[in-house]
Design a protein around this motif. Structure first.
Motif, mmCIF file in Angstrom:
data_model
loop_
_atom_site.group_PDB
_atom_site.id
_atom_site.type_symbol
_atom_site.label_atom_id
_atom_site.label_comp_id
_atom_site.label_asym_id
_atom_site.label_seq_id
_atom_site.Cartn_x
_atom_site.Cartn_y
_atom_site.Cartn_z
ATOM 1 N N LEU A 58 0.856 -1.009 -0.104
ATOM 2 C CA LEU A 58 0.100 -0.189 -0.069
ATOM 3 C C LEU A 58 0.651 1.208 -0.142
ATOM 4 C CD1 LEU A 58 -2.695 -1.206 2.505
ATOM 5 C CD2 LEU A 58 -3.025 -0.075 0.230
ATOM 6 N N ALA A 59 1.812 1.249 0.764
ATOM 7 C CA ALA A 59 2.948 2.296 0.784
ATOM 8 C C ALA A 59 3.519 2.447 -0.612
ATOM 9 C CB ALA A 59 3.979 2.281 1.900
ATOM 10 N N ARG A 60 3.911 1.547 -1.478
ATOM 11 C CA ARG A 60 4.442 1.540 -2.712
ATOM 12 C C ARG A 60 3.374 2.336 -3.705
ATOM 13 N NH1 ARG A 60 6.578 -2.578 -2.584
ATOM 14 N NH2 ARG A 60 5.166 -3.861 -3.547
ATOM 15 N N ILE A 61 2.102 1.825 -3.511
ATOM 16 C CA ILE A 61 1.128 2.281 -4.216
ATOM 17 C C ILE A 61 0.644 3.952 -4.061
ATOM 18 C CG2 ILE A 61 -1.436 2.006 -4.578
ATOM 19 C CD1 ILE A 61 -1.380 -0.931 -4.410
ATOM 20 N N LEU A 62 0.831 4.090 -2.752
ATOM 21 C CA LEU A 62 0.748 5.644 -2.211
ATOM 22 C C LEU A 62 1.736 6.510 -3.027
ATOM 23 C CD1 LEU A 62 -0.580 5.367 0.977
ATOM 24 C CD2 LEU A 62 -1.954 6.349 -1.003
ATOM 25 N N ARG A 63 3.108 5.775 -3.241
ATOM 26 C CA ARG A 63 4.094 6.631 -4.005
ATOM 27 C C ARG A 63 4.020 6.595 -5.484
ATOM 28 N NH1 ARG A 63 7.013 3.347 -0.169
ATOM 29 N NH2 ARG A 63 7.972 1.990 -1.767
ATOM 30 N N GLY A 64 2.817 5.823 -5.948
ATOM 31 C CA GLY A 64 2.792 6.246 -7.254
ATOM 32 C C GLY A 64 3.009 4.827 -8.095
ATOM 33 N N ARG A 65 3.457 3.998 -7.510
ATOM 34 C CA ARG A 65 3.771 2.809 -8.253
ATOM 35 C C ARG A 65 2.521 1.577 -7.997
ATOM 36 N NH1 ARG A 65 9.555 1.904 -8.599
ATOM 37 N NH2 ARG A 65 10.381 3.945 -9.159
ATOM 38 N N GLY A 66 2.936 0.208 -8.757
ATOM 39 C CA GLY A 66 1.988 -0.738 -8.463
ATOM 40 C C GLY A 66 2.631 -2.017 -7.879
ATOM 41 N N GLY A 67 2.571 -3.032 -8.883
ATOM 42 C CA GLY A 67 2.968 -4.040 -8.352
ATOM 43 C C GLY A 67 2.428 -5.410 -9.493
ATOM 44 N N TYR A 68 2.252 -6.599 -8.872
ATOM 45 C CA TYR A 68 1.855 -7.837 -9.501
ATOM 46 C C TYR A 68 0.783 -8.378 -8.517
ATOM 47 C CZ TYR A 68 5.362 -11.089 -7.988
ATOM 48 O OH TYR A 68 6.194 -11.926 -7.225
ATOM 49 N N CYS A 69 0.333 -9.544 -8.829
ATOM 50 C CA CYS A 69 -0.860 -9.962 -8.199
ATOM 51 C C CYS A 69 -0.744 -10.093 -6.553
ATOM 52 C CB CYS A 69 -1.300 -11.411 -8.678
ATOM 53 S SG CYS A 69 0.096 -12.625 -8.450
ATOM 54 N N PHE A 70 0.459 -10.376 -6.300
ATOM 55 C CA PHE A 70 0.599 -10.455 -4.852
ATOM 56 C C PHE A 70 0.476 -9.391 -4.101
ATOM 57 C CE2 PHE A 70 3.664 -14.328 -5.722
ATOM 58 C CZ PHE A 70 2.386 -15.170 -6.040
ATOM 59 N N HIS A 71 1.026 -8.128 -4.709
ATOM 60 C CA HIS A 71 0.977 -6.908 -4.009
ATOM 61 C C HIS A 71 -0.292 -6.026 -4.246
ATOM 62 C CE1 HIS A 71 5.269 -7.268 -5.899
ATOM 63 N NE2 HIS A 71 5.381 -7.231 -4.567
ATOM 64 N N LEU A 72 -0.934 -6.189 -5.491
ATOM 65 C CA LEU A 72 -2.286 -5.662 -5.779
ATOM 66 C C LEU A 72 -3.222 -6.087 -5.145
ATOM 67 C CD1 LEU A 72 -1.611 -5.147 -9.633
ATOM 68 C CD2 LEU A 72 -0.931 -3.436 -7.608
ATOM 69 N N ASN A 73 -3.568 -7.374 -5.382
ATOM 70 C CA ASN A 73 -4.676 -8.023 -4.520
ATOM 71 C C ASN A 73 -4.368 -8.096 -3.029
ATOM 72 O OD1 ASN A 73 -6.307 -8.291 -6.849
ATOM 73 N ND2 ASN A 73 -5.532 -10.473 -7.383
ATOM 74 N N GLY A 74 -3.006 -8.143 -2.669
ATOM 75 C CA GLY A 74 -2.796 -8.131 -1.199
ATOM 76 C C GLY A 74 -3.202 -6.737 -0.730
#
Length: 283
Positions: A58-74
């Motif tokens: 979530l912190a990485r998403i708030l910094r403007g990034r994303g991720g793959y399934c483990f990060h995004l759905n997690g």
């Protein structure tokens, strides 16, 4: 998750306020998330193995990034829980081609939502397929149209009680199966390390970013940007300026100067190896 953190995540995906659970609110959140949080493997290309901790995702998403399934759905699971939804994580697996065997090998994290006040169905929620669902789907067997794409849900024959999502033929995968039981983030740790570090992993071999909106998919692999709607339009981004402009404009991704150098070099070499397999791009 605090109210302040929840508000920040909702602003990140373009939503103005929290809504109580409902089918419509779940759909709005899912659509906003997949449109604005890219499916991407940037950290892997930079040689940095990420954590599976949803708080860090979530912190990485708030910094403007994303991720793959483990990060995004997690991360999305935590947002849904904070909004009052009943969420379950599941073990999943992706069947890349029709000729491949269907699997549930922990290469994919899937979410379901139950007990919505205005629906007797459980719902498939998946922001982690890249070129995948724009909206959640009720777990009922049938075909579902989303924009120009058709998905099919049916019971999984490799996981009794589980489900199988069959992808539109224009997608990057053939189908996805998931098991009925609940899973925790540690269940994916071994596969996450493999996907992030193994030379056999597609995430290691090729720079990739994807996103979904109401009318199609945007996919960037190495230097080739593809927009898929009723038809596909491919554009080779031949200069660093074009490439980073697309990353910013299409996916909202920006980078530090040292990251830009590494990412462009890798994407260029991957593209050259693909179009000229007999030529060493580093020579």
């Amino acid at each position: 998750m605090t109210d302040t953190e929840l508000s920040a995540v909702l602003r990140r995906v373009g939503l103005t306020s929290a809504e109580p659970p409902s089918v419509a609110a779940l759909t709005r959140l899912h659509q906003a998330f997949v449109e604005r949080v890219p499916y991407e493997t940037v950290e892997i290309q930079l040689g940095r193995v990420t954590s599976l901790d949803p708080a860090e995702s979530l912190a990485r998403i708030l910094r403007g990034r994303g991720g793959y399934c483990f990060h995004l759905n997690g991360a999305l699971a935590e947002v849904l829980r904070a909004l009052g939804y009943h969420v379950t994580r599941h073990l999943g697996g992706v069947q890349m081609t029709p000729d491949a065997e269907p699997v549930i090998n922990r290469h994919h994290l899937v979410l379901t939502v139950r007990d919505l006040p205005d629906s007797e169905d459980a719902w498939l929620v998946d922001a982690g397929l890249g070129d995948g669902l724009h909206s959640p789907l009720p777990l009922r067997e049938g075909s579902y149209r989303q924009g120009p794409f058709t998905f099919r849900l049916r019971p999984s024959w490799i996981a009794p009680g589980g489900w199988r999502l069959e992808h539109d033929p224009r997608g990057s995968l053939h189908a996805m199966d998931f098991a009925p039981g609940p899973a925790g983030m540690p269940d994916f740790a071994e596969r996450h390390v493999h996907l992030s570090t193994s030379p056999d992993s597609g995430f290691v071999r090729t720079f990739g970013v994807q996103r979904t909106d109401a009318s199609g998919w945007d996919t960037l692999r190495a230097l080739t940007l593809t927009r898929t709607e009723d038809t596909k339009k491919k554009t080779v981004l031949e200069t660093p300026a074009e490439w980073f402009e697309a990353l910013a404009d299409v996916y909202g991704l920006t980078f530090e100067p040292d990251e830009r150098d590494v990412l462009w070099r890798k994407a260029y070499e991957q593209h050259e190896a693909h179009v000229n397999p007999a030529v060493d791009p580093s020579s």
